[in-house]
Design a protein around this motif. Structure first.
Motif: not given
Length: 474
Positions: A89-94
């Motif tokens: 989630e953090k990878v995709e959102e960033t």
């Protein structure tokens, strides 16, 4: 508190190579706390520079390109190792934030987003309780608990910073939902809040494009591609590296900065180091020889222009090109790893790809000069420590040649293997030296060679057999 990605990248590699489960879980624990903290922008993605407290709660709201590139790489590796969707989630959102707010039309990324808007730090990112209650309606009870919202604000001046302290699974069970249902609701609420936030006056932006910082983003995007298989991430990275080569590399010189169609300032070692690293990663991911050749060309220039034979380290600036009060050498790893540790690791990898010993000799000499200091002060020398780890466990040289080579390479890269490099080609033409002595099977199908110091194990055809040949820390 600064996130310091180099520390966690080293610690994760060490945990994996030493098979230390407890240490691995500690790394994941830290990354979860950072990703749950107010230092992370829960609506749009992206990490702020640092927090002003011990819990990653209240950030200095400035977002820097170099932090986010390294953190995308780190969280992508954490996802590869753990399979935990929180890291994904953090990878995709960033990456979504980088693409929506930092990417300019030619393929470069802007340098930074300010902390202030309308003269107030964090105004763009924070919410009053009444605003949130009005916008989310019936969803307020679980949102309240998830992000620690307070009627009088959880921060100064009566406003709330979104700050997660409980896991999604705990919130879901407390409010009688499945975790999937909660995640869907979170997505809907984030989208509606983001729509409102996007109507506010945006923070200012540093819109120059820096070659080294852009390369850091490309490295993160390539790791995200390995972790997710999302080809769009690879394309963004390759477009960015092509942009650097086209706009910031002129007359055999790399430049540091680009704005409004013009390049400025000959690059420093930091820029060369990061651009070389990203191009080596691009070669591994794309199989295109041009990226390896460009990395080698830039490395040769660094050896010619920045290298000091007398002590075996590189100057930060080119002492022949400009006269500064003092020619400095950057040895200590900071929020961005030292340019010397980056170059040492690049040269080590380059020597394996090209079979040219001269690169490895320089890298070994550099590591020898730092070894006693690394053991004394590892916290400030974590990228050096990663290189020391690479010398203690032999680097796996994985060469794949034949029909289906790309698919096998993708399969190996999908699971994170520290201290391994990969080169692949579907056919025998235009191959890098690392592939020159490799052959497919009798039907032309790809074989995988795992080699150490140019000496190869018996070739295999499956990913499982490949992984079984990789070494660990004794």
């Amino acid at each position: 508190k600064f996130p310091m990605p180099a520390i966690w990248l080293f610690t994760l590699d060490y945990a994996l190579l030493s098979k230390n489960e407890d240490l691995k879980e500690k790394v994941f624990f830290t990354l979860k706390k950072i990703g749950m903290g107010g230092i992370y922008d829960h609506l749009r993605g992206g990490f702020a520079r640092y927090s002003v407290d011990g819990e990653w709660f209240a950030p200095h709201f400035e977002k820097m390109l170099y932090d986010n590139g390294q953190l995308v790489e780190l969280y992508a590796k954490a996802y590869q190792v753990s399979g935990d969707h929180f890291f994904l989630e953090k990878v995709e959102e960033t990456i979504a934030w980088l693409e929506a707010e930092m990417l300019q039309e030619e393929g470069g990324f802007h340098a930074a987003q300010d902390a202030d808007s309308e003269g107030v730090e964090g105004k763009f990112y924070t919410w009053t309780y009444a605003e949130l209650a009005n916008l989310v309606g019936d969803e307020l009870p679980w949102l309240n608990k998830l992000y620690n919202l307070k009627p009088n604000g959880n921060w100064e001046d009566g406003v709330n910073i979104l700050f997660q302290t409980e896991s999604y699974s705990l919130i879901a069970s407390e409010f009688g939902m499945s975790e999937d249902d909660l995640k869907k609701k979170i997505k809907q609420v984030k989208n509606s809040l983001l729509e409102v936030r996007n109507q506010r006056i945006f923070p200012g932006k540093d819109d120059k494009i820096l070659s080294g910082w852009n390369a850091i983003i490309s490295s993160g995007l390539i790791q995200a591609y390995h972790a997710t298989g999302n080809h769009h991430y690879l394309q963004l990275a390759l477009n960015n590296l092509d942009f650097i080569k086209e706009k910031l590399y002129q007359k055999d010189l790399l430049y540091r900065s680009y704005k409004n169609g013009h390049h400025y300032t000959p690059a420093f070692l930091e820029d060369y180091s990061q651009v070389i690293k990203a191009n080596l990663m691009a070669f591994e991911a794309s199989g295109k020889l041009a990226y390896l050749e460009f990395a080698q060309k830039l490395s040769d220039y660094c050896l010619e222009a920045f290298y000091d034979e007398s002590d075996g380290f590189f100057f930060f600036n080119n002492p022949k090109a400009e006269k500064l009060i003092a020619d400095k050498k950057e040895l200590f790893d900071n929020v961005i790893p030292a340019s010397n540790s980056g170059m040492a690791r690049n040269l080590h990898r380059l020597s394996i790809f090209t079979y040219e010993e001269k690169y490895g000799e320089v890298a070994s000499k550099m590591l020898g000069g730092m070894k006693s200091l690394i053991l004394k002060e590892p916290g400030f020398l974590c990228n050096w420590a990663s290189f020391l780890l690479e010398s203690l466990v032999p680097t796996a040289e994985i060469g794949i040649l034949g029909k289906g080579a790309q698919e096998k390479a993708i399969g190996i890269q999908r699971g994170y293997q520290p201290n391994a490099i990969i080169a692949w080609s579907e056919n025998m033409t235009e191959t890098a030296p690392i592939l020159s002595d490799k052959k497919p099977d009798s039907d032309g199908n790809a074989l995988i060679y795992v080699c150490f110091d140019h000496t190869c194990q018996k070739p295999v055809s499956s990913i499982e057999e490949t992984i079984s040949q990789l070494p660990y820390l004794a």
